[in-house]
Design a protein around this motif. Structure first.
Motif, PDB file in Angstrom:
ATOM      1  N   ALA A 108      -4.981  22.024  39.141  1.00  0.00           N
ATOM      2  CA  ALA A 108      -5.874  22.429  38.052  1.00  0.00           C
ATOM      3  C   ALA A 108      -5.066  22.960  36.874  1.00  0.00           C
ATOM      4  CB  ALA A 108      -6.857  23.494  38.545  1.00  0.00           C
ATOM      5  N   LEU A 109      -4.016  23.685  37.195  1.00  0.00           N
ATOM      6  CA  LEU A 109      -3.143  24.226  36.144  1.00  0.00           C
ATOM      7  C   LEU A 109      -2.458  23.083  35.398  1.00  0.00           C
ATOM      8  CD1 LEU A 109      -1.380  26.366  34.706  1.00  0.00           C
ATOM      9  CD2 LEU A 109       0.058  26.437  36.752  1.00  0.00           C
ATOM     10  N   SER A 110      -1.874  22.167  36.165  1.00  0.00           N
ATOM     11  CA  SER A 110      -1.151  21.057  35.545  1.00  0.00           C
ATOM     12  C   SER A 110      -2.085  20.224  34.672  1.00  0.00           C
ATOM     13  CB  SER A 110      -0.498  20.201  36.640  1.00  0.00           C
ATOM     14  OG  SER A 110       0.158  19.086  36.066  1.00  0.00           O
ATOM     15  N   GLY A 111      -3.296  19.973  35.196  1.00  0.00           N
ATOM     16  CA  GLY A 111      -4.251  19.187  34.416  1.00  0.00           C
ATOM     17  C   GLY A 111      -4.628  19.883  33.124  1.00  0.00           C
ATOM     18  N   ALA A 112      -4.873  21.188  33.214  1.00  0.00           N
ATOM     19  CA  ALA A 112      -5.320  21.929  32.032  1.00  0.00           C
ATOM     20  C   ALA A 112      -4.218  21.996  30.966  1.00  0.00           C
ATOM     21  CB  ALA A 112      -5.751  23.339  32.429  1.00  0.00           C
ATOM     22  N   VAL A 163       8.466  27.819  36.159  1.00  0.00           N
ATOM     23  CA  VAL A 163       8.560  27.781  34.695  1.00  0.00           C
ATOM     24  C   VAL A 163       9.066  26.409  34.253  1.00  0.00           C
ATOM     25  CG1 VAL A 163       9.652  28.784  32.660  1.00  0.00           C
ATOM     26  CG2 VAL A 163       8.819  30.261  34.469  1.00  0.00           C
ATOM     27  N   GLU A 164      10.046  25.872  35.006  1.00  0.00           N
ATOM     28  CA  GLU A 164      10.562  24.553  34.643  1.00  0.00           C
ATOM     29  C   GLU A 164       9.462  23.482  34.800  1.00  0.00           C
ATOM     30  OE1 GLU A 164      13.499  23.844  33.162  1.00  0.00           O
ATOM     31  OE2 GLU A 164      13.503  26.022  33.103  1.00  0.00           O
ATOM     32  N   ALA A 165       8.617  23.662  35.823  1.00  0.00           N
ATOM     33  CA  ALA A 165       7.518  22.708  36.007  1.00  0.00           C
ATOM     34  C   ALA A 165       6.573  22.745  34.808  1.00  0.00           C
ATOM     35  CB  ALA A 165       6.764  23.029  37.300  1.00  0.00           C
ATOM     36  N   LEU A 166       6.310  23.951  34.298  1.00  0.00           N
ATOM     37  CA  LEU A 166       5.416  24.080  33.144  1.00  0.00           C
ATOM     38  C   LEU A 166       6.099  23.600  31.869  1.00  0.00           C
ATOM     39  CD1 LEU A 166       2.495  25.214  33.134  1.00  0.00           C
ATOM     40  CD2 LEU A 166       3.741  25.713  35.216  1.00  0.00           C
ATOM     41  N   VAL A 167       7.393  23.887  31.773  1.00  0.00           N
ATOM     42  CA  VAL A 167       8.148  23.448  30.595  1.00  0.00           C
ATOM     43  C   VAL A 167       8.103  21.919  30.505  1.00  0.00           C
ATOM     44  CG1 VAL A 167      10.502  23.230  29.706  1.00  0.00           C
ATOM     45  CG2 VAL A 167       9.626  25.465  30.388  1.00  0.00           C
ATOM     46  N   VAL A 236      10.591  29.877  26.646  1.00  0.00           N
ATOM     47  CA  VAL A 236      10.800  28.493  26.209  1.00  0.00           C
ATOM     48  C   VAL A 236       9.661  28.112  25.271  1.00  0.00           C
ATOM     49  CG1 VAL A 236      11.261  26.130  26.951  1.00  0.00           C
ATOM     50  CG2 VAL A 236      11.719  28.029  28.516  1.00  0.00           C
ATOM     51  N   GLU A 237      10.030  27.668  24.065  1.00  0.00           N
ATOM     52  CA  GLU A 237       8.998  27.275  23.114  1.00  0.00           C
ATOM     53  C   GLU A 237       8.931  25.760  23.010  1.00  0.00           C
ATOM     54  OE1 GLU A 237       9.077  30.398  19.626  1.00  0.00           O
ATOM     55  OE2 GLU A 237      10.702  30.655  21.068  1.00  0.00           O
ATOM     56  N   ASN A 238       7.709  25.243  23.051  1.00  0.00           N
ATOM     57  CA  ASN A 238       7.447  23.796  22.926  1.00  0.00           C
ATOM     58  C   ASN A 238       8.221  22.975  23.955  1.00  0.00           C
ATOM     59  OD1 ASN A 238       5.738  24.283  20.690  1.00  0.00           O
ATOM     60  ND2 ASN A 238       7.581  24.541  19.439  1.00  0.00           N
ATOM     61  N   GLY A 239       8.533  23.587  25.066  1.00  0.00           N
ATOM     62  CA  GLY A 239       9.226  22.861  26.126  1.00  0.00           C
ATOM     63  C   GLY A 239      10.671  22.551  25.814  1.00  0.00           C
ATOM     64  N   ILE A 240      11.207  23.110  24.735  1.00  0.00           N
ATOM     65  CA  ILE A 240      12.550  22.721  24.308  1.00  0.00           C
ATOM     66  C   ILE A 240      13.461  23.921  24.050  1.00  0.00           C
ATOM     67  CG2 ILE A 240      13.876  21.562  22.484  1.00  0.00           C
ATOM     68  CD1 ILE A 240      11.318  19.790  22.093  1.00  0.00           C
ATOM     69  N   ASP A 241      12.969  24.881  23.260  1.00  0.00           N
ATOM     70  CA  ASP A 241      13.839  25.962  22.794  1.00  0.00           C
ATOM     71  C   ASP A 241      13.893  27.112  23.794  1.00  0.00           C
ATOM     72  OD1 ASP A 241      14.404  24.622  20.448  1.00  0.00           O
ATOM     73  OD2 ASP A 241      12.576  25.378  19.491  1.00  0.00           O
ATOM     74  N   TYR A 242      15.045  27.286  24.404  1.00  0.00           N
ATOM     75  CA  TYR A 242      15.240  28.348  25.396  1.00  0.00           C
ATOM     76  C   TYR A 242      15.880  29.568  24.739  1.00  0.00           C
ATOM     77  CZ  TYR A 242      14.411  25.320  29.461  1.00  0.00           C
ATOM     78  OH  TYR A 242      13.849  24.512  30.406  1.00  0.00           O
ATOM     79  N   THR A 243      15.386  30.751  25.090  1.00  0.00           N
ATOM     80  CA  THR A 243      16.032  31.993  24.658  1.00  0.00           C
ATOM     81  C   THR A 243      16.126  32.925  25.865  1.00  0.00           C
ATOM     82  OG1 THR A 243      14.878  31.762  22.551  1.00  0.00           O
ATOM     83  CG2 THR A 243      15.998  33.857  22.956  1.00  0.00           C
ATOM     84  N   ILE A 244      17.311  33.426  26.135  1.00  0.00           N
ATOM     85  CA  ILE A 244      17.459  34.429  27.196  1.00  0.00           C
ATOM     86  C   ILE A 244      17.268  35.797  26.549  1.00  0.00           C
ATOM     87  CG2 ILE A 244      19.048  35.416  28.899  1.00  0.00           C
ATOM     88  CD1 ILE A 244      20.312  32.612  29.093  1.00  0.00           C
ATOM     89  N   ASN A 245      16.359  36.613  27.097  1.00  0.00           N
ATOM     90  CA  ASN A 245      15.957  37.844  26.419  1.00  0.00           C
ATOM     91  C   ASN A 245      16.709  39.090  26.866  1.00  0.00           C
ATOM     92  OD1 ASN A 245      13.040  36.228  27.090  1.00  0.00           O
ATOM     93  ND2 ASN A 245      13.608  36.568  24.956  1.00  0.00           N
ATOM     94  N   VAL A 246      17.174  39.110  28.080  1.00  0.00           N
ATOM     95  CA  VAL A 246      17.869  40.318  28.558  1.00  0.00           C
ATOM     96  C   VAL A 246      19.223  39.894  29.115  1.00  0.00           C
ATOM     97  CG1 VAL A 246      17.876  42.129  30.323  1.00  0.00           C
ATOM     98  CG2 VAL A 246      15.778  41.646  29.052  1.00  0.00           C
ATOM     99  N   LYS A 247      20.261  40.547  28.632  1.00  0.00           N
ATOM    100  CA  LYS A 247      21.604  40.261  29.148  1.00  0.00           C
ATOM    101  C   LYS A 247      21.819  41.121  30.393  1.00  0.00           C
ATOM    102  CE  LYS A 247      23.226  37.278  26.182  1.00  0.00           C
ATOM    103  NZ  LYS A 247      22.027  36.426  26.283  1.00  0.00           N
ATOM    104  N   PRO A 248      21.981  40.491  31.543  1.00  0.00           N
ATOM    105  CA  PRO A 248      22.058  41.276  32.786  1.00  0.00           C
ATOM    106  C   PRO A 248      23.419  41.948  32.967  1.00  0.00           C
ATOM    107  CG  PRO A 248      22.325  38.965  33.259  1.00  0.00           C
ATOM    108  CD  PRO A 248      22.087  39.059  31.791  1.00  0.00           C
ATOM    109  N   ARG A 249      23.444  42.971  33.801  1.00  0.00           N
ATOM    110  CA  ARG A 249      24.714  43.607  34.165  1.00  0.00           C
ATOM    111  C   ARG A 249      25.438  42.796  35.235  1.00  0.00           C
ATOM    112  NH1 ARG A 249      23.300  50.181  34.137  1.00  0.00           N
ATOM    113  NH2 ARG A 249      22.834  50.254  31.926  1.00  0.00           N
ATOM    114  N   GLU A 250      24.745  41.770  35.772  1.00  0.00           N
ATOM    115  CA  GLU A 250      25.326  40.848  36.750  1.00  0.00           C
ATOM    116  C   GLU A 250      25.847  41.550  38.001  1.00  0.00           C
ATOM    117  OE1 GLU A 250      27.018  37.326  35.617  1.00  0.00           O
ATOM    118  OE2 GLU A 250      26.379  37.370  33.531  1.00  0.00           O
ATOM    119  N   TYR A 251      24.974  42.362  38.598  1.00  0.00           N
ATOM    120  CA  TYR A 251      25.309  42.912  39.909  1.00  0.00           C
ATOM    121  C   TYR A 251      25.324  41.766  40.924  1.00  0.00           C
ATOM    122  CZ  TYR A 251      23.913  47.418  37.864  1.00  0.00           C
ATOM    123  OH  TYR A 251      23.792  48.528  37.080  1.00  0.00           O
ATOM    124  N   LEU A 252      25.982  41.970  42.049  1.00  0.00           N
ATOM    125  CA  LEU A 252      25.981  40.957  43.109  1.00  0.00           C
ATOM    126  C   LEU A 252      24.595  40.894  43.752  1.00  0.00           C
ATOM    127  CD1 LEU A 252      29.411  41.648  44.841  1.00  0.00           C
ATOM    128  CD2 LEU A 252      28.836  39.813  43.259  1.00  0.00           C
TER     129      LEU A 252
END
Lengths: 293, 585
Positions: A108-112, A163-167, A236-252
């Motif tokens: 239903a989500l994909s169709g909509a 998210v990739e499926a929706l993108v 992700v805007e319009n399925g194309i433009d990616y922006t990473i919003n938070v720079k992680p501290r990259e813990y293990l």
């Protein structure tokens, strides 16, 4: 942190969410941003219960409870009805769990969204069917215990990247958000509200009951999911433009896993393997966002 | 548009009409969060008991006057302490374990300078007049502090100072490059404006002291250690040997004197360092000779470091044996020493090494080997011949039948002799006298113990007067209790200083001013350990909408009707201003 919208309260006390429930925190932040002019469609999920039994409601906005698989379809109908009445002001929001989004409600989500229906679909993700007794979903992460992946049969398949499926549907706006990052979450809900067409938000919402974690740790673990790159915050805007919003501290990643009972059985080798998967996904995301060649 | 009734006729849908608020989910709770402020390690380490976490919070809000007044409640000399205190607060700062300690002393000095520049008048609560007069002997930091706190507590105070100006050791013993005259005078002027009378040039003799014990209701004796102790070696009083403390006093008093050539300075305390650095500024070379090691020196490490930057030579493990006059000056004979284990203070225990004596030729020798009382009656009594002697951490209280009670304070009674300990002593004396007058000498110890910061020994006037700080738990917040996820790495401010070349020829202050912007940013690095700064995390993250806020958003409380006791608010409080406890039925 001081956010003006944060003073608005459209959720009531006295709901029956578990202590420390991440899904209720997600709802509070979302409603504070969406405001009163919102109609919410609730397919079966934890929130079907938290929203209250008849005649009670824990939400101060209109809610339509609907069948598990029909979130996208019902929201399409509500939107059409509002449009017929000339109401462009009211926002239609589907509020669904991971089961209703990743699995049962996916068609239903994909169709909509293929029709670019004008609503916001918010998936609050607690990574299993928590409401019915912690059964695995396609959102349950690799390595997790659930009641249907117990003992040595812990889940050995990766979490679906929703998210990739929706993108892939090339919708106007898709983003991840996390209850431990209210400013980022609020900004994304506001951005979604101000965009037309199909918008999708994937909100990480920890579940103390199903994850076997102490209630007071639910926000700390959510924050750790971002800081370890397990749940990166991006849009992700319009399925194309990616922006990473938070720079992680990259813990293990083991710092995240060791806090949770559902991962207790994992060996050092398993954790190394998971670290490899997380690194791989993160590298791929960096490339999509243009931060890696 | 249809009417609501018409709508109901066509909608076959159940419609809710009640909220969930009739479910009192607080009944689920087995843990109970509550707001409870705690003690910051800096505030507990401050001998004056300043409320540092709150002061820094006020600075971040730009409330400089309120921040300054918060200091003045506990310390009348922020402009002095911001410059010359050894800032034990920074040594205990929890931020050290994250990146680097907050520059608390720079912020204290900033507030004092800003207040002086703007001629700010503090609005401090003054207790109703007690109708008692207190004489204070000595206008050093101890006497000024005692007078300040007694004044706030409603007493009339007269300070008697033998020297022509107030300030004591801060005026006559600390060189201007560390504490400029203007900064000190501004503080003294403010203390006088508050109602403290200072009578300079009035020496109090033993006879006058006894007389004052009849005419005043209490006395505070804070006349300090002014007599430089001489070395007990041959030649220590000979030609070419000078006493360091009186040398510093002469220079502060305006004596223009060049000190060319090489001078040797014997000692390892702050006086020795200041003498050496003054010699450098008067055109000479200075060699400090110390019988122990550098790490055993009582001088503050930062001062020693600055002295070496300026060219002062430091020679360790050399004990003076004799000083002989020689052509063009004197010859200092020194015995090399060696360390064998530790003495009871944790300093290296030294014994003569099996090495030949060392000789140093110098044009003159300065001794800075400690100081003592100027007259025997300044010494605090060990026990009263006919009365009670109460020995507290920073003063000695004597009550006998010869007259009004006397408190011996400042250097006379302090174990560690420095400005901040002297201020602590003055405050202890003021509070002790107030308790004595109100409740009798028997209550002093107990009442003072009830107003310590953390686990003591620093006392707080605000706590004594029953202010909000009294509500705080004495528990000292540790770094592990800080939620470091809420803080970003940020370097400590870089203190602007004079260049070394500029320091050689001038007594100008070395540490330069910082801007308000820098101060606010530095204060923003503070964790505000244990105190609420209205960050609202508790409110934001509550899954049960059970945090209620006052309309002005400054006060919060927990709605226990609905709080399920998940404890999120306590974990997400960045600074441990909340506590989670087991629910008691």
């Amino acid at each position: 942190m001081q956010l003006e919208a944060m003073d608005r309260e459209l959720m009531c006390s006295g709901h029956v969410g578990c202590p420390g429930c991440g899904a209720t925190i997600a709802m509070r932040f979302a409603l504070k941003t969406l405001g009163e002019k919102t109609i919410m469609v609730l397919p079966a999920c934890c929130w079907s219960v938290i929203a209250g039994p008849f005649p009670q409601s824990s939400l101060k906005i209109p809610v339509i409870h609907t069948a598990f698989e029909t979130g996208g379809a019902t929201a399409s109908g509500v939107r059409a009805a509002l449009d017929m009445r000339g109401d462009e002001e009211t926002t239609v929001v589907v509020w669904a769990g991971d089961g209703g989004t990743f699995d049962i409600g996916f068609q239903a989500l994909s169709g909509a969204v293929e029709r670019n229906e004008n609503f916001i679909y918010i998936c609050y993700d607690n990574e299993a069917y928590m409401n019915t007794g912690i059964q695995r979903s396609s959102s349950t992460p690799y390595g997790a215990w659930t009641t249907t992946t117990s003992g040595s049969d812990w889940k050995k398949l990766r979490k679906k990247n929703i998210v990739e499926a929706l993108v892939a549907h090339r919708i106007p706006y898709a983003a991840t958000a996390n209850i431990a990052y209210p400013e980022d979450l609020v900004r994304k809900v506001r951005k979604a509200r101000e965009t037309k067409g199909s918008r999708f938000l994937h909100i990480y919402a920890s579940c103390p009951t199903g994850w076997r974690i102490p209630a007071e740790m639910s926000v700390r673990i959510a924050r750790m999911a971002v800081q370890t790159n397990i749940f990166p915050l991006y849009e992700v805007e319009n399925g194309i433009d990616y922006t990473i919003n938070v720079k992680p501290r990259e813990y293990l990643v083991r710092e995240y896993f060791k806090l949770q009972g559902r991962f207790r059985h994992l060996s050092e080798e398993d954790l190394d393997q998971i670290q490899g998967m997380v690194n791989e996904d993160w590298e791929r995301l960096l490339r999509k966002a243009g931060e890696r060649a | 548009m249809e009417t609501p009734t018409a709508l109901q006729n066509v909608l076959y849908m159940p419609r809710t009409f009640a909220t969930t608020e009739s479910n009192k989910t607080g009944a689920w709770r087995f843990l109970r969060p509550r707001y409870e402020e705690k003690t910051s390690p800096c505030g507990a380490a401050c001998p004056a008991g300043e409320d540092i976490a709150r002061i820094e919070m006020l600075i971040t809000q730009g409330a400089f006057k309120e921040a300054w007044e918060t200091i003045l409640m506990e310390n009348p000399l922020p402009g002095v302490c911001g410059r010359v205190c050894y800032h034990p607060c920074e040594g205990r700062c929890n931020r050290r374990e994250f990146d680097a300690a907050v520059a608390i002393h720079s912020l204290e000095r900033f507030l004092a300078d800003a207040a002086a520049r703007n001629e700010t008048k503090p609005a401090l609560p003054r207790q109703p007049a007690a109708g008692r007069r207190i004489a204070i002997i000595g206008a050093g930091p101890a006497g000024l502090s005692a007078a300040w706190f007694l004044n706030i507590l409603g007493y009339e105070t007269d300070i008697f100072e033998a020297m022509p100006a107030a300030g004591g050791m801060t005026r006559w013993g600390i060189p201007a490059y560390r504490l400029p005259e203007a900064a000190l005078s501004a503080e003294i002027a403010r203390i006088e404006a508050q109602g403290v009378r200072i009578h300079t040039g009035e020496t109090v003799t033993a006879a006058r002291f006894e007389e004052m014990r009849k005419s005043y209701d209490a006395l505070f004796l804070g006349c300090g250690h002014w007599r430089g102790l001489s070395l007990d070696i041959p030649g220590a009083t000979g030609v070419g040997v000078e006493e360091g403390l009186s040398f510093l006093r002469d220079i502060r008093g305006g004596v223009r004197r060049d000190i060319p050539g090489v001078s040797a300075v014997i000692g390892g305390g702050n006086t020795a360092i200041d003498v050496a650095r003054t010699i450098i500024r008067r055109g000479g070379r200075a060699i400090i000779v110390y019988r122990r090691r550098r790490e055993d020196m009582p001088a503050f490490a930062e001062e020693t470091r600055s002295a070496q930057e300026e060219g002062v030579e430091l020679r360790e493990l050399l004990a003076p044996v004799r000083i002989d006059a020689a052509a063009g000056g004197c010859v200092l004979t020194l015995q090399p020493m060696t360390v064998v284990g530790q003495d009871q203070d944790g300093r290296g225990k030294i014994v003569p090494a099996a090495a030949a004596p060392v000789r140093i030729a110098a044009q003159r020798v300065f001794t800075a080997a400690g100081a003592g009382t100027a007259a025997p009656w300044h010494e605090p009594p060990a026990s009263g011949a006919s009365g009670a002697v109460l020995a507290l951490s920073h003063c000695v209280l004597l009550q006998d039948d010869r007259g009004a009670p006397v408190v011996y304070g400042g250097d006379l009674a302090a174990r560690d002799k420095n400005v901040t300990q002297a201020i602590a002593s003055g405050k202890q004396a003021a509070l002790a006298l107030d308790v004595l007058f109100r409740h009798g000498v028997g209550s002093v110890r107990e009442r003072l113990a009830s107003c310590v910061v953390g686990h003591g020994p620093a006392l707080s006037l605000e706590i004594y007067l029953g202010g909000p700080r009294r509500e705080r738990n004495a528990h000292i917040v540790t770094y592990e209790e800080i939620n470091a996820d809420y803080f970003q790495y940020e370097p400590r401010l870089v203190q602007p200083r004079l260049l070394i070349e500029e320091r050689h020829s001038s007594f100008d202050e070395i540490e330069l001013k910082i801007s308000a912007h820098t101060a606010m940013r530095e204060a923003g690095r503070c964790f505000h350990c244990g105190i609420c700064n209205n960050c609202d995390n508790c409110y934001l993250f509550c899954p049960d909408v059970a945090i209620l806020r006052a309309r002005d958003m400054t006060d919060r409380h927990i709605d226990y009707d609905y709080c399920k006791g998940c404890g999120l608010c306590v974990v997400e409080c960045p600074r441990n201003a909340m506590t989670l406890e087991e629910e008691t039925p």
